[in-house]
Design a protein around this motif. Structure first.
Motif, short mmCIF file in Angstrom:
data_model
loop_
_atom_site.label_atom_id
_atom_site.label_comp_id
_atom_site.label_asym_id
_atom_site.label_seq_id
_atom_site.Cartn_x
_atom_site.Cartn_y
_atom_site.Cartn_z
N GLY A 94 0.77 -1.23 0.00
CA GLY A 94 0.00 0.00 0.00
C GLY A 94 0.80 1.29 0.00
N HIS A 95 2.01 1.25 -0.53
CA HIS A 95 2.88 2.43 -0.54
C HIS A 95 2.80 3.16 -1.88
CE1 HIS A 95 4.53 1.18 3.25
NE2 HIS A 95 4.85 -0.01 2.74
N VAL A 96 1.79 4.00 -2.02
CA VAL A 96 1.58 4.69 -3.30
C VAL A 96 2.74 5.64 -3.61
CG1 VAL A 96 0.19 6.63 -2.46
CG2 VAL A 96 -0.16 5.75 -4.77
N ASP A 97 3.33 6.25 -2.60
CA ASP A 97 4.47 7.14 -2.84
C ASP A 97 5.65 6.39 -3.44
OD1 ASP A 97 4.61 5.84 -0.36
OD2 ASP A 97 5.89 7.39 0.52
N CYS A 98 5.85 5.17 -2.98
CA CYS A 98 6.92 4.33 -3.54
C CYS A 98 6.58 3.89 -4.96
CB CYS A 98 7.17 3.12 -2.66
SG CYS A 98 7.83 3.53 -1.04
N LEU A 99 5.30 3.60 -5.22
CA LEU A 99 4.89 3.25 -6.59
C LEU A 99 5.18 4.40 -7.54
CD1 LEU A 99 1.46 1.47 -6.10
CD2 LEU A 99 3.58 0.44 -6.92
N VAL A 129 -1.45 -4.52 -9.89
CA VAL A 129 -2.87 -4.21 -9.76
C VAL A 129 -3.60 -5.32 -9.00
CG1 VAL A 129 -4.98 -3.62 -11.00
CG2 VAL A 129 -2.79 -2.87 -11.89
N HIS A 130 -3.28 -6.57 -9.30
CA HIS A 130 -3.85 -7.69 -8.54
C HIS A 130 -3.51 -7.54 -7.06
CE1 HIS A 130 -3.88 -9.86 -12.47
NE2 HIS A 130 -4.93 -10.48 -11.95
N ALA A 131 -2.25 -7.27 -6.77
CA ALA A 131 -1.80 -7.19 -5.38
C ALA A 131 -2.50 -6.06 -4.63
CB ALA A 131 -0.28 -6.99 -5.34
N ALA A 179 -5.78 3.22 -7.81
CA ALA A 179 -6.05 4.42 -8.61
C ALA A 179 -4.79 4.87 -9.34
CB ALA A 179 -6.58 5.53 -7.71
N PHE A 180 -3.66 4.89 -8.65
CA PHE A 180 -2.42 5.31 -9.30
C PHE A 180 -2.05 4.36 -10.44
CE2 PHE A 180 2.11 4.68 -9.88
CZ PHE A 180 2.44 5.93 -10.38
N LEU A 181 -2.09 3.07 -10.18
CA LEU A 181 -1.68 2.08 -11.18
C LEU A 181 -2.57 2.13 -12.42
CD1 LEU A 181 -0.88 -0.86 -8.78
CD2 LEU A 181 0.78 0.34 -10.23
N LEU A 182 -3.84 2.34 -12.22
CA LEU A 182 -4.77 2.34 -13.35
C LEU A 182 -4.79 3.67 -14.09
CD1 LEU A 182 -7.67 0.34 -11.73
CD2 LEU A 182 -6.00 -0.49 -13.40
N ARG A 183 -4.75 4.77 -13.37
CA ARG A 183 -4.84 6.09 -14.01
C ARG A 183 -3.51 6.58 -14.53
NH1 ARG A 183 -8.29 8.80 -9.31
NH2 ARG A 183 -10.23 7.69 -9.67
N SER A 184 -2.50 6.51 -13.70
CA SER A 184 -1.22 7.15 -14.02
C SER A 184 -0.19 6.21 -14.63
CB SER A 184 -0.63 7.79 -12.77
OG SER A 184 -1.54 8.71 -12.21
N ALA A 185 -0.23 4.96 -14.24
CA ALA A 185 0.81 4.04 -14.67
C ALA A 185 0.41 3.21 -15.89
CB ALA A 185 1.21 3.11 -13.52
N GLY A 186 -0.83 3.32 -16.30
CA GLY A 186 -1.25 2.61 -17.51
C GLY A 186 -1.42 1.11 -17.35
N CYS A 187 -1.58 0.65 -16.13
CA CYS A 187 -1.79 -0.78 -15.91
C CYS A 187 -3.19 -1.18 -16.35
CB CYS A 187 -1.59 -1.11 -14.44
SG CYS A 187 0.10 -0.89 -13.88
#
Length: 107
Positions: A34-39, A61-63, A74-82
């Motif tokens: 759950g470390h969005v800043d690290c992502l 995204v699964h994790a 939200a970060f992975l789907l919106r910003s990272a293109g996952c």
């Protein structure tokens, strides 16, 4: 023999950021915790294709979905293109895991 070991050690130390480029496992573990800043940092500096699949098919995204980390999702789907519809080896998508988490919280 000792010269070969010494050369291997030098090669390992040559690029300390090398572990970030070795695969998506950093993204998976960071999302799982759950470390969005690290992502965000990993996405900016690693150059890794973080939507690639490890052996079991689980992605970051699964994790994040399994653990209910909505900010990471939200970060992975919106910003990272996952992608949200990718299936793991059991055939489940992050949406499946997200529904399981939501249903378990409502019980």
């Amino acid at each position: 023999h000792s010269l070969r070991i010494e050369n291997r050690e030098k090669k390992k130390l040559r690029d300390p950021s090398d572990t970030l480029r070795k695969g998506p496992i950093c993204f998976l573990l960071t999302a799982q915790e759950g470390h969005v800043d690290c992502l965000e940092w990993l996405a900016k500096y690693s150059g890794t294709a973080y939507w690639e699949l490890p052996r079991d098919g689980m992605t970051a995204v699964h994790a994040a979905a399994v653990e209910g980390h909505l900010e990471c999702l939200a970060f992975l789907l919106r910003s990272a293109g996952c992608r949200v519809f990718v299936r793991d080896r059991t055939g489940n998508t992050p949406l499946h895991y997200g529904m399981i988490v939501i249903n378990s919280r409502n019980d």
